[in-house]
Scaffold this active site. Structure first.
Site, PDB file in Angstrom:
ATOM      1  N   GLU A  74       0.824  -1.211   0.000  1.00 14.09           N
ATOM      2  CA  GLU A  74       0.000   0.000   0.000  1.00 14.09           C
ATOM      3  C   GLU A  74       0.859   1.262   0.000  1.00 14.09           C
ATOM      4  O   GLU A  74       0.826   2.066   0.940  1.00 14.09           O
ATOM      5  CB  GLU A  74      -0.978  -0.023   1.178  1.00 14.09           C
ATOM      6  CG  GLU A  74      -1.943  -1.187   1.096  1.00 14.09           C
ATOM      7  CD  GLU A  74      -2.976  -1.243   2.210  1.00 14.09           C
ATOM      8  OE1 GLU A  74      -2.870  -0.441   3.175  1.00 14.09           O
ATOM      9  OE2 GLU A  74      -3.881  -2.091   2.129  1.00 14.09           O
ATOM     10  N   GLU A 114      -4.725  -8.468  -1.042  1.00 15.75           N
ATOM     11  CA  GLU A 114      -5.633  -8.394   0.104  1.00 15.75           C
ATOM     12  C   GLU A 114      -7.053  -8.174  -0.410  1.00 15.75           C
ATOM     13  O   GLU A 114      -7.268  -7.382  -1.327  1.00 15.75           O
ATOM     14  CB  GLU A 114      -5.275  -7.237   1.054  1.00 15.75           C
ATOM     15  CG  GLU A 114      -3.930  -7.368   1.744  1.00 15.75           C
ATOM     16  CD  GLU A 114      -3.627  -6.190   2.670  1.00 15.75           C
ATOM     17  OE1 GLU A 114      -4.580  -5.449   3.036  1.00 15.75           O
ATOM     18  OE2 GLU A 114      -2.458  -5.998   3.008  1.00 15.75           O
TER      19      GLU A 114
END
Length: 584
Positions: free
Chosen positions: A194, A313
């Site tokens: 991220e 994810e």
């Protein structure tokens, strides 16, 4: 062209074998576009175990489905700091036995690394990471390791500390690459989790992300051993699947001119539904479109160009969470989300890794916390399941029982009937079907409700030709009753008789129509953040965050919405540190 899975031991005709060989050839040379892949048979050793050389697209397909060892090696400062026990070999044995083909092992390095040159990683920590990775590899699982929470701990400072951050990032990957250069190619490296950069525009953030991904690629490729051709996973900025972020990632991957690259993004659903805010209580058309649009962009921008995608994810941001007194997302709505997610991933050819911080698998007992939820996820890997507009039929105890109608969502299956346990209900007597409208008759509901005690009286199932049955809970309720309460801004507990009902959401406004509470862009406050039901103790908590955000000496009107459709209005006034709640 759509891939077909043939279970072990099932013979195929000569034509079938030829078609299979052609499909494998087309896949290997990257011409399949949006070809979907099936989960390998659980009886077959994975390619990781066989040490078979696969094309990048085929290797990533063989990794489906995947699972995250979340909140463990990525925990700060140590492995057990966020509530999980240390990882064990038995954990990976369990994951493998449950049908997963790969695991993502997030790793945060910062607490075990010098923050100044030469940015040395502690040898004990590196050895522990290697041990955990080797356990997973020994089970024949593909493994992904990365640089995880470092992304916000120090990498995010790149705009103001560019040279030091870049040097530390390179040094980190130099050490990781050296440690694992002789590990099998079933180990993948992921650049950065991220990616995010402080006080930057998206355009600036994309440039920093490109710079880090390129540095990662260069360091690993130059480190020798299997790293010369190991699959490397590159994230978009924020691992966001918005079009601008995907386009930037494709552009960078082209510039690197390396066939052994994998794109990664994350997906946690439409935000209001994912956390239950702004009235996002249902997996409705808006939430569904967010999902289908997301996968369409991934297919069109990445998969159709021969770029393998590993969705590192997925899940819902706040569900499930056993640490909370009540689930934010209603059970049936969550099941519908996971059912559709598995389908969209399959038709898109995307490998998906379930984010599991502790909420799915109990790491101490190695048992699933919600078996029915994981069963739905597993089923979605291979087929669709029928659902319905709700998993509840609410019958008011204060009223006569009348027929109730649910809308069936067959999802490409055929509706086969309604059962209570092993007993099939009788069509036209117990229920009727018109199109996709399933109507339970008053006669059947009267029988199912029994003595009409508050709560679930009976469980029935709508069954379909494929997938899992859809459970329907016949529930007796009456309108909840709230009472006056006094307290302070540390939290106000409202005595509440739920009488068989369940809380869906709460809206809060002042008399002038403006929104009341910490969320000012919607009157519907966040479940378990501003308010939380306590069913066992007959309470409804207004949190300190909510109360402290209220204006002093200004009455706020709260409307509690329940899943039966009932609403209850309540007034709250804060005066300094004291709070008064009254029934409207």
């Amino acid at each position: 062209m759509k891939g077909t899975h043939h279970p072990t031991g099932r013979r195929r005709s000569g034509l079938g074998r030829l078609l299979g060989l052609l499909l494998a050839l087309v896949t290997a040379i990257g011409l399949t576009g949006t070809t979907a892949f099936a989960v390998p048979s659980h009886k077959d050793p994975s390619a990781a175990t066989k040490n078979i050389e696969l094309s990048p697209m085929s290797a990533v397909a063989a990794m489906q489905p995947s699972w995250n060892l979340g909140n463990t090696l990525d925990a700060i400062p140590d492995e057990t700091s966020w509530g999980n026990p240390p990882a064990t070999k038995a954990l990976f044995d369990t994951i493998k036995s449950q049908g997963f083909r790969s695991v993502r092992i997030p790793v945060t390095w910062s607490g075990h690394q010098s923050s100044t040159a030469p940015y040395a990683i502690d040898a004990t920590w590196m050895s522990r990471v290697k041990q955990v990775v080797d356990w997973a590899l020994s089970d024949g699982l593909y493994v992904v390791i990365n640089v995880h929470h470092d992304s916000w701990q120090w990498i995010a400072d790149m705009p103001t500390n560019h040279d030091n951050v870049l040097a530390r990032f390179k040094a980190t990957w130099t050490q990781i690459a050296a440690e694992f250069k002789d590990s099998p190619k079933s180990l993948l490296f992921e650049s950065n989790n991220e990616p995010q950069f402080n006080n930057t525009t998206d355009a600036q953030g994309i440039q920093y992300n490109d710079e880090l991904n390129t540095a990662f690629h260069t360091v690993v490729r130059q480190s020798g051993g299997n790293n010369a051709t190991r699959l490397l996973v590159l994230p978009s900025l924020h691992t966001n699947s918005g079009q601008v972020f995907l386009d930037a990632l494709v552009s960078e991957m082209k510039s690197l001119n390396d066939p052994n690259l994998v794109a990664t993004v994350h997906y946690y659903s439409w935000y209001p539904f994912s956390v239950n805010i702004a009235g996002g209580t249902q997996f409705d058309a808006t939430a569904q479109k967010d999902m289908t649009d997301n996968f369409a962009r991934i297919r069109d921008t990445l998969v159709s160009k021969g770029i393998p995608v590993y969705m590192g994810e997925y899940g819902l941001l706040k569900y499930p969470d056993y640490l909370q007194p009540a689930p934010r997302v209603e059970r049936g709505e969550a099941l519908k989300y996971f059912e559709m997610f598995g389908y969209e991933a399959r038709i898109s050819g995307v490998t998906t890794a379930l984010w599991d911080a502790y909420n799915f698998l109990n790491r101490s007992t190695l048992q699933w916390r919600e078996p029915e939820l994981i069963d739905q996820i597993k089923s979605s890997w291979t087929t669709r399941s029928g659902t319905a507009s709700s998993d509840r039929v609410f019958l008011a105890k204060s009223s006569a029982i009348t027929a109730r109608t649910l809308t069936l969502n067959p999802n490409g299956t055929n509706f086969e009937g309604v059962w209570q346990g092993s007993t099939k209900l009788v069509r036209d007597r117990d229920y009727t079907v018109s199109g996709n409208q399933l109507t339970l008759t008053a006669t059947a509901l009267t029988r199912l409700a029994g003595d009409r005690a508050y709560g679930i009286n009976a469980t029935i199932e709508a069954r379909f030709s494929r997938g899992l049955p859809w459970k329907i809970f016949v529930t007796t309720y009456d309108r909840p009753v709230l009472s006056n309460a006094t307290g302070d801004t540390s939290g106000l507990t409202i005595p509440t008789q739920y009488r068989g009902d369940q809380l869906a959401t709460m809206e809060a406004r002042y008399a002038d129509g403006s929104n009341a509470g910490p969320v000012n862009w919607t009157p519907y406050q966040e479940f378990n953040a501003s308010f939380s039901p306590d069913y066992p103790n007959n309470g409804l908590l207004l949190t300190s965050d909510f109360l402290n955000a209220l204006r002093d000496d200004t009455q706020a009107t709260l409307v509690f919405h329940f899943w039966s459709g009932a609403t209850v209005t309540y007034r709250v006034t804060k005066n300094g540190g004291s709070v008064t709640g009254t029934v409207a």
